[in-house]
Motif scaffolding. Structure first.
Motif, PDB file in Angstrom:
ATOM      1  N   ASN A   2       6.013  16.181  20.412  1.00 32.57           N
ATOM      2  CA  ASN A   2       7.329  15.783  19.880  1.00 32.57           C
ATOM      3  C   ASN A   2       7.057  15.505  18.625  1.00 32.57           C
ATOM      4  O   ASN A   2       8.039  15.624  17.593  1.00 32.57           O
ATOM      5  CB  ASN A   2       7.690  14.435  20.799  1.00 32.57           C
ATOM      6  CG  ASN A   2       9.337  14.382  20.681  1.00 32.57           C
ATOM      7  OD1 ASN A   2      10.036  15.138  19.950  1.00 32.57           O
ATOM      8  ND2 ASN A   2       9.722  13.384  21.294  1.00 32.57           N
ATOM      9  N   PHE A   3       6.005  14.965  18.035  1.00 29.33           N
ATOM     10  CA  PHE A   3       5.941  14.747  16.766  1.00 29.33           C
ATOM     11  C   PHE A   3       6.024  15.792  15.544  1.00 29.33           C
ATOM     12  O   PHE A   3       6.497  15.746  14.575  1.00 29.33           O
ATOM     13  CB  PHE A   3       4.702  13.637  16.366  1.00 29.33           C
ATOM     14  CG  PHE A   3       4.388  13.482  15.101  1.00 29.33           C
ATOM     15  CD1 PHE A   3       4.981  12.330  14.327  1.00 29.33           C
ATOM     16  CD2 PHE A   3       3.267  14.190  14.248  1.00 29.33           C
ATOM     17  CE1 PHE A   3       4.854  12.113  13.057  1.00 29.33           C
ATOM     18  CE2 PHE A   3       3.176  13.854  13.151  1.00 29.33           C
ATOM     19  CZ  PHE A   3       3.964  12.754  12.527  1.00 29.33           C
ATOM     20  N   ARG A   5       7.441  18.659  16.404  1.00 33.33           N
ATOM     21  CA  ARG A   5       8.853  19.268  16.273  1.00 33.33           C
ATOM     22  C   ARG A   5       9.540  18.658  15.353  1.00 33.33           C
ATOM     23  O   ARG A   5      10.530  19.010  14.577  1.00 33.33           O
ATOM     24  CB  ARG A   5       9.298  19.283  17.780  1.00 33.33           C
ATOM     25  CG  ARG A   5       9.502  20.483  18.286  1.00 33.33           C
ATOM     26  CD  ARG A   5      10.234  20.199  19.717  1.00 33.33           C
ATOM     27  NE  ARG A   5       9.287  21.359  20.537  1.00 33.33           N
ATOM     28  CZ  ARG A   5       9.788  21.478  21.942  1.00 33.33           C
ATOM     29  NH1 ARG A   5      10.541  20.300  22.273  1.00 33.33           N
ATOM     30  NH2 ARG A   5       9.271  22.276  22.742  1.00 33.33           N
ATOM     31  N   ARG A   6       9.564  17.303  15.455  1.00 30.33           N
ATOM     32  CA  ARG A   6      10.209  16.371  14.517  1.00 30.33           C
ATOM     33  C   ARG A   6       9.970  16.740  13.170  1.00 30.33           C
ATOM     34  O   ARG A   6      10.846  16.818  12.200  1.00 30.33           O
ATOM     35  CB  ARG A   6      10.060  14.914  15.001  1.00 30.33           C
ATOM     36  CG  ARG A   6      11.011  14.052  13.990  1.00 30.33           C
ATOM     37  CD  ARG A   6      10.649  12.641  14.339  1.00 30.33           C
ATOM     38  NE  ARG A   6      11.345  12.173  15.577  1.00 30.33           N
ATOM     39  CZ  ARG A   6      11.478  11.223  16.274  1.00 30.33           C
ATOM     40  NH1 ARG A   6      10.640  10.173  15.939  1.00 30.33           N
ATOM     41  NH2 ARG A   6      11.832  10.708  17.313  1.00 30.33           N
ATOM     42  N   LYS A   7       8.879  16.720  12.754  1.00 30.24           N
ATOM     43  CA  LYS A   7       8.314  17.048  11.431  1.00 30.24           C
ATOM     44  C   LYS A   7       8.662  18.644  10.927  1.00 30.24           C
ATOM     45  O   LYS A   7       9.118  18.699   9.856  1.00 30.24           O
ATOM     46  CB  LYS A   7       6.757  17.051  11.327  1.00 30.24           C
ATOM     47  CG  LYS A   7       6.069  16.888  10.075  1.00 30.24           C
ATOM     48  CD  LYS A   7       4.535  16.736  10.060  1.00 30.24           C
ATOM     49  CE  LYS A   7       4.052  16.827   8.623  1.00 30.24           C
ATOM     50  NZ  LYS A   7       2.592  16.621   8.892  1.00 30.24           N
ATOM     51  N   ARG A   8       8.497  19.338  11.796  1.00 27.65           N
ATOM     52  CA  ARG A   8       9.148  20.842  11.516  1.00 27.65           C
ATOM     53  C   ARG A   8      10.549  20.933  11.402  1.00 27.65           C
ATOM     54  O   ARG A   8      11.047  21.380  10.366  1.00 27.65           O
ATOM     55  CB  ARG A   8       9.015  21.770  12.600  1.00 27.65           C
ATOM     56  CG  ARG A   8       8.922  23.083  12.271  1.00 27.65           C
ATOM     57  CD  ARG A   8       8.738  23.881  13.602  1.00 27.65           C
ATOM     58  NE  ARG A   8       9.930  23.820  14.534  1.00 27.65           N
ATOM     59  CZ  ARG A   8       9.836  24.270  15.693  1.00 27.65           C
ATOM     60  NH1 ARG A   8       8.745  25.022  16.268  1.00 27.65           N
ATOM     61  NH2 ARG A   8      10.952  24.011  16.567  1.00 27.65           N
ATOM     62  N   ASN A   9      11.368  20.317  12.170  1.00 27.99           N
ATOM     63  CA  ASN A   9      12.985  19.987  12.015  1.00 27.99           C
ATOM     64  C   ASN A   9      13.114  19.157  10.410  1.00 27.99           C
ATOM     65  O   ASN A   9      14.012  19.909   9.922  1.00 27.99           O
ATOM     66  CB  ASN A   9      13.490  19.438  13.121  1.00 27.99           C
ATOM     67  CG  ASN A   9      13.538  19.871  14.418  1.00 27.99           C
ATOM     68  OD1 ASN A   9      13.434  21.271  14.406  1.00 27.99           O
ATOM     69  ND2 ASN A   9      13.721  19.252  15.565  1.00 27.99           N
ATOM     70  N   ILE A  10      12.674  18.432  10.201  1.00 31.43           N
ATOM     71  CA  ILE A  10      12.760  17.614   8.820  1.00 31.43           C
ATOM     72  C   ILE A  10      12.333  18.576   7.642  1.00 31.43           C
ATOM     73  O   ILE A  10      13.194  18.673   6.849  1.00 31.43           O
ATOM     74  CB  ILE A  10      11.897  16.363   8.744  1.00 31.43           C
ATOM     75  CG1 ILE A  10      12.268  15.369   9.831  1.00 31.43           C
ATOM     76  CG2 ILE A  10      12.016  15.755   7.520  1.00 31.43           C
ATOM     77  CD1 ILE A  10      11.409  14.065   9.899  1.00 31.43           C
TER      78      ILE A  10
END
Length: 104
Positions: A2-3, A5-10
């Motif tokens: 999940n971490f 994915r969040r980093k990639r989205n940012i």
């Protein structure tokens, strides 16, 4: 996971924002420059050129004499045009005349 994915989205969001800002800046028009216009007419065009430097003649001529003596008269002025064979100065010739009389 999940971490990541969040980093990639940012990262994707930051890249999209940078691209949008770049497109917005490139699409802006630069301000128009003021120009002067006038009617076309015939006339005289005067062009003046001012520059610093030294003037040099096309031909530099050195004038010398075979005999030494006192100058009696100068027949030309500075800057005058002269021709080949023209008399420029008169030299006092009393010492040459005395030498000639003595040798005779």
């Amino acid at each position: 996971m999940n971490f990541l994915r969040r980093k990639r989205n940012i990262i994707i969001l930051v890249i999209v924002i940078i691209v949008v800002i770049a497109i917005f800046r490139c699409s802006q028009k630069s301000p128009a420059l003021p120009v002067q216009t006038s009617e076309l007419k015939r006339g005289v065009l005067n062009e003046y050129v001012r520059t610093d430097g030294q003037l040099e003649p096309f031909v530099d001529i050195k004038i010398s004499s075979d005999i030494m003596g006192k100058c009696e008269n100068i027949f030309i002025k500075e800057g005058d045009r002269v021709k080949k064979g023209q008399r420029l100065i008169a030299i006092d010739n009393t010492s040459e005349q005395a030498t000639l009389k003595q040798s005779e």
